[in-house]
Design a protein around this motif. Structure first.
Motif, mmCIF file in Angstrom:
data_model
loop_
_atom_site.group_PDB
_atom_site.id
_atom_site.type_symbol
_atom_site.label_atom_id
_atom_site.label_comp_id
_atom_site.label_asym_id
_atom_site.label_seq_id
_atom_site.Cartn_x
_atom_site.Cartn_y
_atom_site.Cartn_z
ATOM 1 N N THR A 148 46.407 -2.235 -13.026
ATOM 2 C CA THR A 148 45.651 -1.247 -12.538
ATOM 3 C C THR A 148 46.547 -0.361 -12.289
ATOM 4 O O THR A 148 48.056 -0.538 -12.009
ATOM 5 C CB THR A 148 45.418 -1.282 -10.545
ATOM 6 N N ASN A 197 41.218 3.229 -11.469
ATOM 7 C CA ASN A 197 42.106 3.257 -12.648
ATOM 8 C C ASN A 197 42.364 1.933 -12.510
ATOM 9 O O ASN A 197 43.551 1.463 -13.479
ATOM 10 C CB ASN A 197 42.849 3.950 -11.608
ATOM 11 N N GLN A 198 41.332 0.653 -13.244
ATOM 12 C CA GLN A 198 41.389 -0.259 -13.501
ATOM 13 C C GLN A 198 41.302 -0.805 -14.607
ATOM 14 O O GLN A 198 40.220 -0.037 -15.065
ATOM 15 C CB GLN A 198 40.986 -2.000 -13.117
ATOM 16 N N LEU A 199 42.352 -1.269 -15.580
ATOM 17 C CA LEU A 199 42.149 -0.582 -17.283
ATOM 18 C C LEU A 199 41.506 -1.853 -17.626
ATOM 19 O O LEU A 199 40.986 -2.951 -17.513
ATOM 20 C CB LEU A 199 43.308 -1.332 -17.709
ATOM 21 N N THR A 215 39.399 3.713 -18.568
ATOM 22 C CA THR A 215 39.892 2.310 -16.854
ATOM 23 C C THR A 215 38.072 3.323 -16.303
ATOM 24 O O THR A 215 37.655 3.466 -16.381
ATOM 25 C CB THR A 215 41.117 3.762 -15.703
#
Length: 229
Positions: free
Chosen positions: A108, A139-141, A135
């Motif tokens: 994140t 906002n997590q990859l 993301t």
């Protein structure tokens, strides 16, 4: 380069020991190997025209090992000398990478420094690279792509190279990251124009440009922190 073409067409047994991935790994450890050397070690042998080092370099042209997980069978068998068996061998490496990533907790990015910390290795690169992070709404990859390597003029990067993977990952946010190998992290006029262009296109296509991070030798610059996105 002519030297590389010469080396890649010679038989492995005829190369100096310092160029052989297996001997290099035994002497200095696997961490000393480049991406191409690691792939060569995994493949074992090359084709009739290219030794295993040349084949690995060809497969990874403008790519890193992480990009193997996005290759397709039809892409690989187009390469002269690669049949279905060799292609599946390469794809299996990508699938292992993909499964390992899926098992890990999603990374994140809560602030620009998180992005800088994740891609700080770019500060040591001698060539310019443009990496794009994708993301979700938290906002997590979801994934990353290297869209350009070499003498980088951001205005020449095709927008489709940025947005096509966003569709594939079903992403919400886009973070641009590139490095300045020879200087500081302050953006050029071209960097700013390119970022604004991508921002406008992102809005039209239903994505959000979260940031553009420029990584210099010793520091970084965040467009979002400076109210430029």
């Amino acid at each position: 380069m002519k030297f590389e073409k010469y080396i890649y067409r010679k038989k492995i047994k005829d190369l100096p020991e310092e160029l052989l991935p297996r001997e290099k790994a035994i002497k200095y450890g696997l961490s000393s190997l480049s991406d191409a050397e690691l792939l060569a070690l995994s493949l074992g042998q090359g084709t009739k025209e290219l030794n295993v080092l040349g084949l690995a370099d060809l497969i990874l042209k403008n790519k890193t090992l992480k990009d193997l997980k996005n290759l397709k069978l039809e892409d690989l068998i187009k390469i002269k000398g690669i049949g279905k068996a060799k292609a599946l061998q390469i794809l299996s490496i990508g699938e292992i990478l993909k499964r390992v990533e899926e098992d890990e907790e999603k990374l994140t990015f809560e602030k620009p420094f998180d992005v800088y910390k994740y891609l700080k290795w770019l500060s040591k690169e001698k060539q310019e690279r443009m990496v794009v992070l994708y993301t979700n709404t938290m906002n997590q990859l979801l994934g990353e792509e290297t869209v350009a390597i070499g003498s980088l003029n951001v205005l020449n990067i095709k927008p489709r190279d940025v947005f096509y993977p966003a569709l594939r990952y079903n992403a919400y946010g886009i973070i641009l990251v590139h490095n300045h190998p020879e200087g500081g992290s302050h953006p050029s006029k071209e960097d700013i124009e390119f970022t604004q262009n991508i921002k406008e296109l992102a809005i039209k296509l239903g994505f959000e440009l979260l940031d553009h991070i420029i990584i210099g030798k010793r520091d970084y610059y965040s467009f979002s922190s400076n109210s430029l996105v």
